[in-house]
Each structure stands twice: as structure tokens, then as C-alpha cells.
Design a protein around this motif. Structure first.
Motif, PDB file in Angstrom:
ATOM      1  N   VAL A   1      -6.807   4.420  -7.929  1.00  0.00           N
ATOM      2  CA  VAL A   1      -6.581   3.021  -8.285  1.00  0.00           C
ATOM      3  C   VAL A   1      -7.755   2.450  -9.079  1.00  0.00           C
ATOM      4  O   VAL A   1      -8.905   2.693  -8.756  1.00  0.00           O
ATOM      5  CB  VAL A   1      -6.370   2.192  -6.997  1.00  0.00           C
TER       6      VAL A   1
ATOM      7  N   ILE B   1       2.052   2.240  -3.431  1.00  0.00           N
ATOM      8  CA  ILE B   1       1.032   2.919  -4.246  1.00  0.00           C
ATOM      9  C   ILE B   1       0.825   4.352  -3.771  1.00  0.00           C
ATOM     10  O   ILE B   1       0.669   5.272  -4.575  1.00  0.00           O
ATOM     11  CB  ILE B   1      -0.267   2.096  -4.249  1.00  0.00           C
ATOM     12  N   ARG B   2       0.895   4.541  -2.462  1.00  0.00           N
ATOM     13  CA  ARG B   2       0.835   5.901  -1.925  1.00  0.00           C
ATOM     14  C   ARG B   2       2.008   6.735  -2.483  1.00  0.00           C
ATOM     15  O   ARG B   2       1.854   7.902  -2.825  1.00  0.00           O
ATOM     16  CB  ARG B   2       0.890   5.827  -0.391  1.00  0.00           C
TER      17      ARG B   2
ATOM     18  N   ASN C   1       1.296   7.868  -5.886  1.00  0.00           N
ATOM     19  CA  ASN C   1       0.402   9.026  -5.795  1.00  0.00           C
ATOM     20  C   ASN C   1       1.176  10.313  -5.551  1.00  0.00           C
ATOM     21  O   ASN C   1       0.982  11.315  -6.240  1.00  0.00           O
ATOM     22  CB  ASN C   1      -0.555   8.846  -4.609  1.00  0.00           C
TER      23      ASN C   1
ATOM     24  N   TYR D   1      -5.965  -0.437   3.503  1.00  0.00           N
ATOM     25  CA  TYR D   1      -4.774   0.379   3.804  1.00  0.00           C
ATOM     26  C   TYR D   1      -4.686   1.595   2.883  1.00  0.00           C
ATOM     27  O   TYR D   1      -4.304   2.686   3.313  1.00  0.00           O
ATOM     28  CB  TYR D   1      -3.499  -0.464   3.699  1.00  0.00           C
ATOM     29  N   LEU D   2      -5.039   1.400   1.613  1.00  0.00           N
ATOM     30  CA  LEU D   2      -4.991   2.530   0.684  1.00  0.00           C
ATOM     31  C   LEU D   2      -5.953   3.625   1.126  1.00  0.00           C
ATOM     32  O   LEU D   2      -5.667   4.812   0.990  1.00  0.00           O
ATOM     33  CB  LEU D   2      -5.346   2.070  -0.734  1.00  0.00           C
TER      34      LEU D   2
ATOM     35  N   ALA E   1       0.835  -1.204   0.000  1.00  0.00           N
ATOM     36  CA  ALA E   1       0.000   0.000   0.000  1.00  0.00           C
ATOM     37  C   ALA E   1       0.870   1.254   0.000  1.00  0.00           C
ATOM     38  O   ALA E   1       0.561   2.234  -0.684  1.00  0.00           O
ATOM     39  CB  ALA E   1      -0.927  -0.006   1.212  1.00  0.00           C
TER      40      ALA E   1
ATOM     41  N   ALA F   1      -5.266   7.089  -0.615  1.00  0.00           N
ATOM     42  CA  ALA F   1      -4.664   6.811  -1.917  1.00  0.00           C
ATOM     43  C   ALA F   1      -5.505   5.849  -2.751  1.00  0.00           C
ATOM     44  O   ALA F   1      -5.039   5.306  -3.742  1.00  0.00           O
ATOM     45  CB  ALA F   1      -3.260   6.232  -1.734  1.00  0.00           C
ATOM     46  N   LEU F   2      -6.768   5.635  -2.343  1.00  0.00           N
ATOM     47  CA  LEU F   2      -7.587   4.652  -3.046  1.00  0.00           C
ATOM     48  C   LEU F   2      -8.179   5.217  -4.339  1.00  0.00           C
ATOM     49  O   LEU F   2      -8.370   4.493  -5.319  1.00  0.00           O
ATOM     50  CB  LEU F   2      -8.707   4.160  -2.118  1.00  0.00           C
TER      51      LEU F   2
END
Lengths: 520, 520
Positions: free
Chosen positions: B270, B143-144, B147, B260-261, B140, B266-267
Motif C-alpha cells: 500500500v 485490500i487483502r 493482494n 488491520y492491514l 482492510a 497486507a500493508l
């Protein structure tokens, strides 16, 4: 794409290495220091491919790494950053003047001496000034740049810039009676005087290169001379030397150079040294080499000494794959070098000449020296805040969501923050991770405090009894501001403490000196 | 060493280029932005040799650059930064956990498309988290990080992170009835859905790979699906899918990841996309690819389209040395990609497994996009002060000594300064040089002013009538302070002006949007 075979040799290729941890931090710091100086002088940076079309480097091709012929163009890894720069200028005919710097890796299939920073893959940091200008002004600025770089790197008072001129060397060889076709080979022999005694160099000149012994002896009288303006004056007094046209040009160049260096407050580090010749063919004017303690080998590289070393190691003298780190006939070498090369760009472009003068800093060697003298450990990462959960027992949730959210708020504000990748981490493990990383602040989340809209911030490593030892409760509403305030305050305090330390150090040295003088 | 031959081809090798001027400034800015994000997350950097011992990369070896066999070890240029990282971890068994970033060049003997940033030598920026942790937390954070990087680079709202999981793909293929030995080839075929229509992909599966048509059709029903939690829920409803063990693991992973995202805010960027497969063999868990406008080709890469393009260009389809910049069936591709690879380190070390998850940013492609959208020119150097001499006529000395001395004082204080390398420069030429460089301040020396211990400072580019248009006389005694004060003041003013510009821009966009909505 993934590896197929099951058995791999897990190492880096010979003469190469990985950089990580504190070494990497130190090297980045060195790059930053050098780049700052380059930018201060108006430098702009370029980047060229790591390989060039084959054939750009003439001699010494056994040191060149070639790419395999896989169809298409034949290429070689670059041996230096100077030839790519000349090729770049030849390609870009609209650029007639540029101050460019280039920090990048170069490749030489040489015998490595890893511990002394002599590698097959290593970084060079080059600064060059290209273009037609009034004579010797850019040459002087390059030397001033060398001064600033080594002063900023902590070498103040510990380095010498050996300086000579191709024009003076050529004139000297002509006056001494060296035949034209021997001038380059004799020049290379002279260049070995920093690692071999004169007798051996003389022998090479006479026995190997076929120079008349009396000519060698005349050269021998000159190449031991060192000085500054005094030496220049002395040479000018010599009627034979000052009648030589190449010598006259060299004198005029150095005269101007010394004047400009004085205005730049950069003359004191320079040693006019007639033994400096530099191996490369392409230099046409001033040449220089920066040396420091350890640059020269600790033992002169006579034939006997070389054999002794080889015998002691049980190896053959000259095994090309053997590391020479422990060979006392191998020094660190120069830590920077360069000179004026007015014809190189023309060799590529065919017509357009762009005169250049530049310097290359041997950062891997510089790194080795600084690392050996370092006492304080440096941090590996730059995290300012470690976000933790406080709690235990079977009801402890671990507050992963809250830790994540708070980290996200800190990241959004540009604050460097981490947390432990565990759902239910032990407080001790979190503190240990923060300590290992040298993180200055812990942000500790507890159920009760969160319910009140608060969180605890604690500066790490405070001594027992310090009023803030137990930390402070801050409001979540002002989280970012409160954290930033403390980070800034701590950075300022650290800076002041460092300045104080340096003052104490200077104080100590001066006291020692005074005491030494008093007792002398 | 110097070039020998007289005739050189003056170009960089195919698929490589020089970087300089504004391009270099922009690229350095992109690196700095990305590095800042990496450091914010506790990243440390490593550097590995540009070549590795041969054989580290299994398949696709036609894309690998080998070094020539010149005796000794056989080596290849690195194809990516992931395999060197795995090799590094396998070599350093004491490192069980690390967040490392690596920004360096990699090499692929691929067909270049220079204008779209598809090069044979190009930079990668990798961030990887290695170590055993509680599941999906580092995944996660990666991916953050993506972002933060794209937001900071100005792509906010303009990029999508396509996400899938190898476990889900494997499960899906099993449920659809793909034989085990076809899972990888079918996976590669699915991966082409971003540039080819489903019909062509289906054809490849059935005609080339020998998949049963009804199996291909079942796959076709799934790989068009996109969503977030909704899609995950939908798949879980499917009794056949949720009975598959690999699928169950994939569901559990994504469930956690989405949670978690969300905590990381940060979701929203996605897109859970069942068509994402990623070519590389070594992925074992989540995979992702960041796409933006221009990532996909503007024309689908059907056989007919490819032939049309080749015909139009008068070339053969598939000439490997041909640049594909103008081929509409070639897009920019993804601007970042990565995933979890838990077994790669073990392939090198033989025993020790170090699970990893990471992302690689395609900076050259990112550069191409940002450059195309840039309107404002950037400065090439960072000089703050141009030191000039004022005067003329036959008595004009040019004040070279004084210019040099004053520059030296500014350099000593860390101020970036230049002067013209001319003994007697014309004032106009000096102003032109300062203007060309975008230097903000001129420091103008005159005989009379110097005699009074003064010098004139003038901000460049002030409009007519501005009270400081003619410059100010400052005392040489406080030279450094006076100059620093003005530089700082100007920097602050420039910053505020830029912020104001950005606000206006946002205002403008919002206004446009509101108007568009109102009229819709």
C-alpha cells in the motif's frame, strides 16, 4: 458517475431478472455440468460481443432489441448465438473446422412468461461442430452430447429427442403437392402441432395460407407418424415417397444417423417425428428438439382457449407486456433444439461455405424444471472455517488482531475462511453467523489457549454425545495442516453419505416398483 | 430467423472484439484465479440484466449506450456493476449484509485503445462488502483480497495499491481554501496527476476552474506526498490539518486501516498517496487504485504531446472513433480500483442506507499485461485421448463403429475423448489432429488387437528411445481404468515438472539478483 435524480423506479426491466442466492448456485451448477460435457467432447469456447452490427437477423425484427442511434454504427442485441458464430466463422477464414461452445445471454422482445423460464434476457448454451466431414458423424455426436447433458442433469429417462430432417419434410411436402412458394409457411404451420390440435393447424393451412384442402389432408396422414428405424422402413416402402430425390437424401441421412447413434449408445432417446419442423429458415438437414414433461402446454392453444384465458385474467388477448406464466396454453417449450445449417456462414462470407450442425440448450427452462423438483437446500457460499473469539466481560479484547492473523494464514494456504467484522463479537453471534452460512468448522480463539500456542477446532452440527462435540485443541504450529485434514475428511464423509443416500433412493424406487408389480 | 440481405459488413462493432483460442483460455484462467480468491473470502455471486431502466447513471451520459425506443420501458446498457448492485440492494430490503462478487460485461461509448485493453465492451470483476460493521475491517479485507488476486495472477512485487481517503482530500481542500462549490472539480483535476505534469493540472485549476493561484500552490505542496504510516504521522503533526473535522475522521480511519492491514499481512503493498482522488462522485471514505508498470502513459499528456501524436498519425486530436492504442500519452490505466460508498444504495431506495466498500478488477487490462509476458503456448481444448484406427489398403474398414463405441465408453466414464469424423481415416491424419490439439494420449485400434480384446495406448511426444515410445497394449476389459491411470499419472508428472520449472526460475532470478548486488 452517480445517479442524479432522486426518484427511481427500483425494478429490473420487463422480462429480465436478477439471479442470486440459491438460484445462482443452482444455475452455476447447471452451467458447470453442461460445460463438463462440452469439454469432454473436445469443445473450445468463444465469446462474442453482446451486440452485433444491425441487420444480421432478417425476419421477426420486432423481436430484436436495437441500440439507440447515438452516432456511428447501428447495432442490435444478439437474438441467438448461432448468427454471431456464423459471423465469427465468416470473419476468421483460417478456421475451417471447430467444435465450439458458447454460454451467454441472448435477447428477445417477446411476451415473457417468467415462472416458466421464458424471459426477454436469457442464457443459451450452444455447442456446434463446423467443418466438412464425412456425413452424419458430427450430427450423431451432437445428439450423443444432448444425451450426456440431460443424463448428467438428472433427466435420465424423462426426455425425448424429437428428430426429423428438412430434406424429408421438403420431400414430403413436394409429394403431397404443396406449391414451392408455400413450403416454408406450411412448414411453420406444421411446427405448431406440439401446442395446437391438427384441426386448427389444418385450418391455418387452408384458410390463412391458401393450401388446397386435399393437400392438407394428405399432409395430415403423415405428420402424426412417430417411430425410429421402423418408421424409416415404412416410409421407404412408399413408392411415391421413395421416388422423390429430396426424400431419398433424407432417408440416406437418417439411415446413417441411426447406425452412428447406435454405436454411441444414444439411439434409445430419439423419436423420429414427422411433425417436427422447427421455425428457423436456415436449417438444411437433420433437425431436433428435446422435450420433457411440461414442454407442451397443459391446454391446447385453440382460439377459444386463448380467449378464455384472456377473459379470466380480465385482460386483452395478446397484450405484449403481459406475463403469460399462468396461461395453460403456454408450455415450457423445448429444453434444447438445433439442427444442421450448411449455408448460414456463406450468407455472411459471400463465398466460403462452412457447413455446421449444432444444438442450443435452454438453460433457463432447464433451471425452472430442476428448481421445482429440488428438495434439498444448497449453501450460498463455500466457506469452510469461521474464525471466532471466545470470551466476554470487560477484559475481553475481542482478539481481532489474532482472528485477522489466523484468517490471513488460512487464506495464504487457500482455505476459505471468514470472521465477524466486529471488534468485540459475542460468541453466540459468531456461531449464528457460521450456522446461517452453513460453515462446517468453527475455529475458536481463547486467550488461555493462544498463550499455550493452541486453538480449538469444532465441527458444526455434531449431535449431542458425539465424542468430538466439544471440539479439539490443535497446535498453532500445524494450524494449516490440521484444518486441511479435517476439511478433507469431512468432504469425503459427505460424499460417501450422498452416495449412500442415492443408493437408498434407487433401492426405494426399485422396491416400490417391485411391490407395484407384485400387487398388479 | 435468418439474414436476408446479401451484403454484410463482417466485423464486430467498434471497440468490441471476439474472444477465442488461446486468448479465451487465458481469460478463463484469469477469471478462475480471481473467483477462487473471492470464494476464499466467503463471496457469493449475483447476475443482473445487461440493461437497466434508463437514468440510473447521472453524469457523463454521452458514455452510456441507450437501447432504442421500441415502445415500453426505456433502458440503457450498464456502465458498471456498482450501480446495478446498489439497485439490487435497494430492491431486496431483506439483504442487509452481503459479500458479493460479479463478473460480467459493462459498456462505455468511450474512445477505444484496443491493444491496451481499453474497450467499449469489457469485463469487470467486482467484489463488494455491503452492510453495517465495525469500521474499517471490511475495507482492510478488500485490500487483502486485492493482494491475493494480484499475487495469484503473478504480479507479486510488481504492483502498488495507491490509497487515499475522501475525508482527507475534502479536509485538505478545505484547509487550503478551496471554495465548497469547487471541491469536486478540483478533485477531478488532482486525479489527472498520474498522466499529466503538475504544471498542467495547476493551469486547469486556475485557468479553467477559476481557483486562486495561491490556493492551487498550497494544494501542490500536499499532493506530491506519498508514504504509509510515516506520512499519516507527518500530516497529524500539522496543526492546521489536524484541526479540521473531516481530516480528523480521515486520520482515524487510516490509523485503523493500517493496523488491520498489518494483521492481514497486507500493508507492504500500500502507498498512501495524496494525489489519488478517483473521478466518481459516490465515494465517501477510503479510495484505492492498483497500478503496475504500464499503468501510467509513457509520455505525459501535455497539450503539446497530444498535438504531436495527432500530427504524426495525420489525424485530428480527439476523433472519438479513433483507436488510441499507439498513443504514448495513453497508458493502460489502473488494473483495479474502488473504495467506500456509503450513500449510493440510499439514493435508489430513498430510505434504507446500506454502506458498501468494494473493488473492481479491470480484467481486460490485466489480460493484456499477462498475455504480453507469456512465453508458453497453452492448449485450446482439454481432450485427453484421441481414438484412432490403424490400417490401410482396400480391406481397411476404418473401424468407425469401434471408434464410436470406445469413445462412448470413455465419455460414459467422464474421460475427454475425440476421434476423426471420417469413415476411413489415414493414420497420419489422425496423429496430426491429435498433435494439433496437443492431446496427450492416442488410443490406436487395430483389427488384430481388437480380435484379442486389446487396444494400444501411446503417450504422444515421447522422445526416441523412451521405453514406452511404441505404446502399450491394454485389455479392453479394463479400458477405462487403464486410461484413467495413465491420464492421472501424466497430470501429476506435468505438475511436478511445472513446479520444478518455477523453482529454477526463482533460482535464476535470485542468482541474477545476487550477482547484480555483488557487482554493484
Amino acid at each position: 458517475m452517480a445517479p442524479k435524480a432522486q426518484k427511481f423506479e427500483i425494478k429490473t426491466p420487463k422480462g429480465t431478472r436478477d439471479w442470486s442466492g440459491e438460484d445462482m448456485v443452482l444455475r452455476e451448477k447447471i452451467f458447470k455440468t453442461i460445460t463438463d460435457v462440452f469439454k469432454r467432447h473436445g469443445g473450445v469456447t468463444i465469446d462474442t460481443p453482446v451486440f452485433e452490427l444491425k441487420g444480421k437477423y432478417g425476419e421477426d425484427s420486432k423481436l430484436i432489441y436495437d441500440l439507440a442511434d447515438q452516432g456511428g454504427e447501428l447495432c442490435s442485441l444478439r437474438y441467438d448465438l448461432t448468427v454471431p458464430f456464423a459471423r465469427y466463422l465468416a470473419m476468421n477464414k483460417d478456421i475451417s473446422q471447430i467444435k465450439r461452445y458458447h454460454i451467454a445471454k441472448v435477447y428477445r422482445r417477446d411476451q415473457p412468461a417468467v415462472k416458466k423460464g421464458r424471459m426477454r434476457e436469457f442464457y443459451q448454451c450452444d455447442f456446434d461442430i463446423a467443418g466438412v466431414y464425412d456425413p452424419m458423424i458430427p450430427d450423431a455426436e451432437i445428439i450423443r452430447i444432448a444425451n450426456e447433458v440431460f443424463d448428467a442433469l438428472g433427466f435420465k429417462g424423462k426426455y425425448t429427442i424429437k428428430l426429423n430432417s428438412r430434406k424429408i419434410l421438403d420431400g414430403l411436402f413436394q409429394v403431397c403437392g404443396v406449391p414451392d412458394n408455400l413450403i416454408r409457411p406450411i412448414s411453420s404451420a406444421v411446427d405448431k402441432l406440439d401446442k395446437m390440435p391438427w384441426e386448427d393447424v389444418r385450418k391455418e393451412m387452408v384458410d390463412e395460407k391458401g393450401l388446397a384442402p386435399e393437400v392438407a389432408d394428405r399432409i395430415g396422414q403423415y405428420v402424426v407418424l412417430k417411430g425410429q428405424r421402423d418408421l424409416l422402413e415404412k416410409l421407404k416402402q412408399d413408392p411415391e415417397l421413395s421416388a422423390n430425390p429430396s426424400m431419398q437424401q433424407g432417408f440416406a441421412d437418417l439411415e446413417l444417423l441411426f447406425t452412428y447413434l447406435e454405436a454411441f449408445d444414444a439411439l434409445h432417446t430419439v423419436s423420429f417425428d414427422l411433425s417436427l419442423a422447427r421455425g428457423l429458415d436456415y436449417y438444411t438437414g437433420v433437425i431436433y428438439e428435446v422435450v420433457t414433461e411440461g414442454s407442451a402446454p397443459s391446454v391446447a392453444a385453440t382460439k377459444e382457449n386463448k380467449e378464455k384465458v384472456a377473459k379470466k385474467k380480465g385482460g386483452k388477448s395478446g397484450d405484449p407486456d403481459e406475463d403469460r406464466s399462468d396461461d395453460p396454453t403456454v408450455g415450457i417449450g423445448s429444453i434444447a433444439a438445433g439442427g444442421r445449417y450448411d449455408n448460414l456462414v456463406g450468407m455472411f462470407s459471400g463465398k466460403t461455405q462452412v457447413p455446421c450442425v449444432g444444438i442450443s440448450f435452454g438453460v433457463d427452462r432447464i433451471f425452472s424444471i430442476i428448481k421445482a423438483s429440488q428438495t434439498k437446500k444448497s449453501r450460498k457460499n463455500e466457506v469452510d472455517v469461521f474464525v471466532m473469539a471466545f470470551g466476554g466481560g470487560k477484559d475481553f479484547t475481542g482478539l481481532l488482531k489474532e482472528r485477522s492473523q489466523i484468517c490471513a494464514r488460512l487464506w495464504d494456504a487457500g482455505i476459505k475462511a471468514e470472521f465477524l467484522y466486529k471488534v468485540k463479537p459475542k460468541l453466540q453471534a459468531q456461531f449464528k453467523a457460521a450456522e446461517d452460512g452453513g460453515v462446517p468448522f468453527a475455529l475458536i480463539l481463547g486467550e488461555d489457549e493462544l498463550a499455550q500456542g493452541k486453538v480449538k477446532i469444532k465441527e458444526m452440527g455434531l449431535p449431542a454425545g458425539h465424542p468430538l462435540k466439544e471440539g479439539e485443541l490443535i497446535s498453532l504450529d500445524n494450524l494449516v495442516e490440521e484444518v486441511k485434514l479435517r476439511i478433507t475428511r469431512k468432504q469425503q464423509a459427505d460424499q460417501l453419505a450422498e452416495q449412500a443416500d442415492q443408493l437408498k433412493l434407487v433401492d426405494g424406487v426399485e422396491k416400490d416398483n417391485n411391490e407395484a408389480q407384485a400387487s398388479a
